[in-house]
Each structure stands twice: as C-alpha cells, then as structure tokens.
Write a protein that holds these residues in place. Structure first.
Motif, PDB file in Angstrom:
ATOM      1  N   GLN A  31       0.832  -1.203   0.000  1.00 28.56           N
ATOM      2  CA  GLN A  31       0.000   0.000   0.000  1.00 28.56           C
ATOM      3  C   GLN A  31       0.867   1.255   0.000  1.00 28.56           C
ATOM      4  O   GLN A  31       1.926   1.293   0.625  1.00 28.56           O
ATOM      5  CB  GLN A  31      -0.926   0.016   1.221  1.00 28.56           C
ATOM      6  N   THR A  32       0.387   2.251  -0.732  1.00 28.00           N
ATOM      7  CA  THR A  32       1.066   3.540  -0.791  1.00 28.00           C
ATOM      8  C   THR A  32       0.162   4.595  -0.171  1.00 28.00           C
ATOM      9  O   THR A  32      -1.000   4.717  -0.562  1.00 28.00           O
ATOM     10  CB  THR A  32       1.390   3.928  -2.242  1.00 28.00           C
ATOM     11  N   VAL A  33       0.673   5.331   0.784  1.00 28.61           N
ATOM     12  CA  VAL A  33      -0.082   6.397   1.426  1.00 28.61           C
ATOM     13  C   VAL A  33       0.594   7.732   1.104  1.00 28.61           C
ATOM     14  O   VAL A  33       1.779   7.915   1.398  1.00 28.61           O
ATOM     15  CB  VAL A  33      -0.163   6.202   2.953  1.00 28.61           C
ATOM     16  N   VAL A  34      -0.142   8.628   0.477  1.00 33.94           N
ATOM     17  CA  VAL A  34       0.369   9.942   0.117  1.00 33.94           C
ATOM     18  C   VAL A  34      -0.322  10.974   1.006  1.00 33.94           C
ATOM     19  O   VAL A  34      -1.538  11.165   0.920  1.00 33.94           O
ATOM     20  CB  VAL A  34       0.098  10.265  -1.363  1.00 33.94           C
ATOM     21  N   LEU A  35       0.449  11.631   1.875  1.00 37.95           N
ATOM     22  CA  LEU A  35      -0.091  12.654   2.759  1.00 37.95           C
ATOM     23  C   LEU A  35       0.294  14.025   2.212  1.00 37.95           C
ATOM     24  O   LEU A  35       1.482  14.320   2.046  1.00 37.95           O
ATOM     25  CB  LEU A  35       0.458  12.479   4.177  1.00 37.95           C
ATOM     26  N   THR A  36      -0.702  14.854   1.935  1.00 35.17           N
ATOM     27  CA  THR A  36      -0.410  16.186   1.423  1.00 35.17           C
ATOM     28  C   THR A  36       0.200  17.056   2.517  1.00 35.17           C
ATOM     29  O   THR A  36       0.082  16.764   3.709  1.00 35.17           O
ATOM     30  CB  THR A  36      -1.685  16.875   0.921  1.00 35.17           C
ATOM     31  N   GLY A  37       0.822  18.138   2.132  1.00 33.89           N
ATOM     32  CA  GLY A  37       1.302  19.113   3.097  1.00 33.89           C
ATOM     33  C   GLY A  37       0.235  20.155   3.367  1.00 33.89           C
ATOM     34  O   GLY A  37      -0.889  20.050   2.881  1.00 33.89           O
ATOM     35  N   VAL A  56      -3.344  21.932  -2.039  1.00 31.64           N
ATOM     36  CA  VAL A  56      -4.043  22.074  -3.322  1.00 31.64           C
ATOM     37  C   VAL A  56      -3.109  21.755  -4.478  1.00 31.64           C
ATOM     38  O   VAL A  56      -3.477  21.044  -5.425  1.00 31.64           O
ATOM     39  CB  VAL A  56      -4.634  23.490  -3.456  1.00 31.64           C
ATOM     40  N   ALA A  57      -1.872  22.262  -4.437  1.00 32.46           N
ATOM     41  CA  ALA A  57      -0.913  22.003  -5.510  1.00 32.46           C
ATOM     42  C   ALA A  57      -0.615  20.511  -5.636  1.00 32.46           C
ATOM     43  O   ALA A  57      -0.512  19.976  -6.754  1.00 32.46           O
ATOM     44  CB  ALA A  57       0.371  22.785  -5.256  1.00 32.46           C
ATOM     45  N   ARG A  93     -12.321  20.926  -2.698  1.00 30.65           N
ATOM     46  CA  ARG A  93     -12.731  21.129  -4.091  1.00 30.65           C
ATOM     47  C   ARG A  93     -11.666  20.603  -5.053  1.00 30.65           C
ATOM     48  O   ARG A  93     -11.990  20.055  -6.113  1.00 30.65           O
ATOM     49  CB  ARG A  93     -13.010  22.611  -4.346  1.00 30.65           C
ATOM     50  N   ALA A  94     -10.390  20.747  -4.688  1.00 28.34           N
ATOM     51  CA  ALA A  94      -9.319  20.189  -5.511  1.00 28.34           C
ATOM     52  C   ALA A  94      -9.387  18.664  -5.537  1.00 28.34           C
ATOM     53  O   ALA A  94      -9.164  18.032  -6.587  1.00 28.34           O
ATOM     54  CB  ALA A  94      -7.957  20.656  -4.991  1.00 28.34           C
ATOM     55  N   LEU A  95      -9.695  18.059  -4.402  1.00 24.45           N
ATOM     56  CA  LEU A  95      -9.856  16.595  -4.351  1.00 24.45           C
ATOM     57  C   LEU A  95     -11.014  16.145  -5.236  1.00 24.45           C
ATOM     58  O   LEU A  95     -10.909  15.143  -5.957  1.00 24.45           O
ATOM     59  CB  LEU A  95     -10.084  16.148  -2.907  1.00 24.45           C
ATOM     60  N   VAL A  96     -12.123  16.865  -5.181  1.00 24.74           N
ATOM     61  CA  VAL A  96     -13.280  16.530  -6.022  1.00 24.74           C
ATOM     62  C   VAL A  96     -12.885  16.577  -7.497  1.00 24.74           C
ATOM     63  O   VAL A  96     -13.236  15.687  -8.282  1.00 24.74           O
ATOM     64  CB  VAL A  96     -14.452  17.495  -5.741  1.00 24.74           C
ATOM     65  N   ALA A  97     -12.148  17.598  -7.894  1.00 27.70           N
ATOM     66  CA  ALA A  97     -11.762  17.754  -9.291  1.00 27.70           C
ATOM     67  C   ALA A  97     -10.793  16.665  -9.742  1.00 27.70           C
ATOM     68  O   ALA A  97     -10.764  16.299 -10.928  1.00 27.70           O
ATOM     69  CB  ALA A  97     -11.129  19.128  -9.504  1.00 27.70           C
ATOM     70  N   ALA A  98      -9.995  16.118  -8.816  1.00 27.36           N
ATOM     71  CA  ALA A  98      -8.985  15.116  -9.174  1.00 27.36           C
ATOM     72  C   ALA A  98      -9.553  13.710  -9.292  1.00 27.36           C
ATOM     73  O   ALA A  98      -8.885  12.822  -9.843  1.00 27.36           O
ATOM     74  CB  ALA A  98      -7.865  15.129  -8.135  1.00 27.36           C
ATOM     75  N   ALA A  99     -10.762  13.486  -8.806  1.00 26.14           N
ATOM     76  CA  ALA A  99     -11.321  12.131  -8.743  1.00 26.14           C
ATOM     77  C   ALA A  99     -12.343  11.884  -9.840  1.00 26.14           C
ATOM     78  O   ALA A  99     -13.114  12.770 -10.202  1.00 26.14           O
ATOM     79  CB  ALA A  99     -11.967  11.906  -7.382  1.00 26.14           C
ATOM     80  N   ASP A 100     -12.357  10.650 -10.348  1.00 27.41           N
ATOM     81  CA  ASP A 100     -13.368  10.272 -11.336  1.00 27.41           C
ATOM     82  C   ASP A 100     -14.747  10.155 -10.713  1.00 27.41           C
ATOM     83  O   ASP A 100     -15.752  10.456 -11.358  1.00 27.41           O
ATOM     84  CB  ASP A 100     -12.995   8.928 -11.977  1.00 27.41           C
ATOM     85  N   ARG A 101     -14.796   9.703  -9.464  1.00 31.79           N
ATOM     86  CA  ARG A 101     -16.082   9.514  -8.797  1.00 31.79           C
ATOM     87  C   ARG A 101     -16.004  10.081  -7.380  1.00 31.79           C
ATOM     88  O   ARG A 101     -14.990   9.935  -6.695  1.00 31.79           O
ATOM     89  CB  ARG A 101     -16.461   8.022  -8.732  1.00 31.79           C
TER      90      ARG A 101
END
Length: 262
Positions: A137-143, A158-159, A194-202
């Motif tokens: 598993q890969t976990v990516v934590l944003t800053g 957001v970036a 809102r950035a997360l929503v835009a990055a996801a297909d669903r």
C-alpha cells in the motif's frame, strides 16, 4: 397560525434551505417584519439557528469542532457508513480520503484491501494506514496548514492534489442542504476539498443523518456532483426523497447490525 407553529415552520425552512430572509418569511406568514424578527430572536436564544443581517442561517455555520470532539458523536452511524463505503473499494484502486472522523473509520476498514494507493490530507487517516506497515500500500499525505479537524489544507495541499488522477474520493462533510450542497466551516479546507473533487473520477460523500440541515460557511460541491452518498437509516424520509433525486445514488445503511455499535 400560532407563534409556536410559525417558529417551528421557520426552523424547518432554515434546516431545509440553509437560510431564510425576514421579508420573505413576513410575506409568507402574513405578519410584520418585527414579528419575524422576534421569532428569530427567540430561536437564536435557544441555539436553534444563527441570526445574520436580514435573516438567519443554520446554527453552527462557522463553528468547527476538533477531531477528538467529533469522534465521539454518532459512533454507530459512522461505523455503519464506513462499512458500507468500504464495499465500494476494489484492490489496486487509487483513492482519496478527505479529513473527518467518518473517513477515519473508513480507513480502519481498508487496511486489508491489497495494493491500494491512498491520498489524504488527514493526519489521523494517514496514521491509521501507516501503522499497518503494509508493503503493498502507498499512502500519500499532502502538506499544508493544520485545521481543528486535523486536516492539512492550503496552497501546498491544493498544488499536490491538482497533479493527481484518482479513481474515487471519499469526502466527509460538515453539512448537507438542498440549497448549499456539501459544506464545511473552514474556507481553506473547502478549497482543498474542491481540488480533491476535481482530481477524482467519482465522488462518494459520507454523511450521517445529523449533517442534513446543517450548512457550513464555505461550499465544497453541489449535491448533484456526488456519484454516491452513504448515510444512515435515521435520515428523515423527506431528506431521503430529496437526496435520492439529486445525488447519483443514495446508499442508506442501518446503524444497527453489522458495522453498528448499538
């Protein structure tokens, strides 16, 4: 109409729409602006709504309880919602989990799903998954800047999110109303979400029944953006009908039985 009946109707309207105006209520009920203002004063004093210039909104639209405070609320409902949402996750998927106590419950149910990539701006979610130490598993934590809900938000978050392409986003929200959609009291958290929503297909929204009728200061997305909304069976029938018409799929799970704590 008796004053008590009128006040109950006003409160129902606020919860359904997120906010009301004095003039509109006065015309609807055939009373003076002063009468409506007295009604709003009384409801405000009882903590049932928040007065604003020219009207009122749902109480708590700018309040943001901390993660620990929220984690003890609606535990049975959150457990059931998380169990239902986990069934939507397939091995090998690239998913995102926003901050929130319900998404943290979901994280606990994903630790055994193989080959996941999980992007999150939630410190508790990242801790839950990291503590398992799974090599597949890969976990990516944003800053970002930390909020009371233990979310990392702001330009750095957001970036990071904008460079990603995700299969699913599981979004926890502060409030859900017909007019305002999905909301949060934190402006920077709304931007990151809102950035997360835009990055996801669903988009899959996780919200227990107490979120209905609550509106936060900042909008995340309209109801129609949700491909799936997972909620519990204590949601009122009228809200179920409205949400069933507006979201792609409304998944109502029992808060008793498998996954429930009652």
């Amino acid at each position: 109409m008796l004053a008590q009946q009128r006040q109950a109707a006003i409160l129902d309207r606020v919860r359904a729409t997120g906010g009301v105006r004095v003039g509109e209520l006065a015309n609807e009920f055939g009373v003076s602006d002063m009468t409506i203002r007295r009604d709003l004063d009384l409801l405000h004093e009882r903590g049932l709504l928040a007065k604003v210039h020219g009207g009122a909104t749902v109480a708590g639209s700018t309040d943001e309880p901390g993660f620990q405070a929220k984690s003890v609320r609606q535990q049975a409902e959150k457990a059931a919602i998380a169990t239902g949402a986990a069934r939507l996750v397939h091995p090998g998927a690239a998913i995102a989990l926003s901050a929130g106590t319900t998404t943290a419950e979901l994280a606990r149910r994903l630790v055994d799903v193989p080959s996941l990539t999980v992007v999150t701006n939630s410190l508790p979610v990242a801790d839950i998954l990291h503590d398992q130490g799974r090599d597949d598993q890969t976990v990516v934590l944003t800053g970002g800047v930390r909020t009371p809900s233990d979310a990392l938000v702001g330009p750095l978050a957001v970036a990071a999110v904008r460079s990603l392409h995700l299969d699913l986003l599981f979004l926890g929200v502060h409030g859900v109303t017909d007019r305002a959609g999905f909301t949060t009291p934190n402006l920077m958290e709304a931007e990151t979400n809102r950035a997360l929503v835009a990055a996801a297909d669903r988009l899959v929204v996780l919200a227990d029944h107490t979120k209905w009728g609550t509106v936060g200061l900042s909008a995340i997305a309209p109801l129609s953006d949700a491909h799936v909304m997972v909620t519990d069976d204590r949601l009122a029938p009228e809200a179920r009908r409205l949400l069933g018409d507006r979201v792609g799929e409304l998944l109502v799970v029992p808060a008793t039985g498998p996954g429930g704590l009652r």
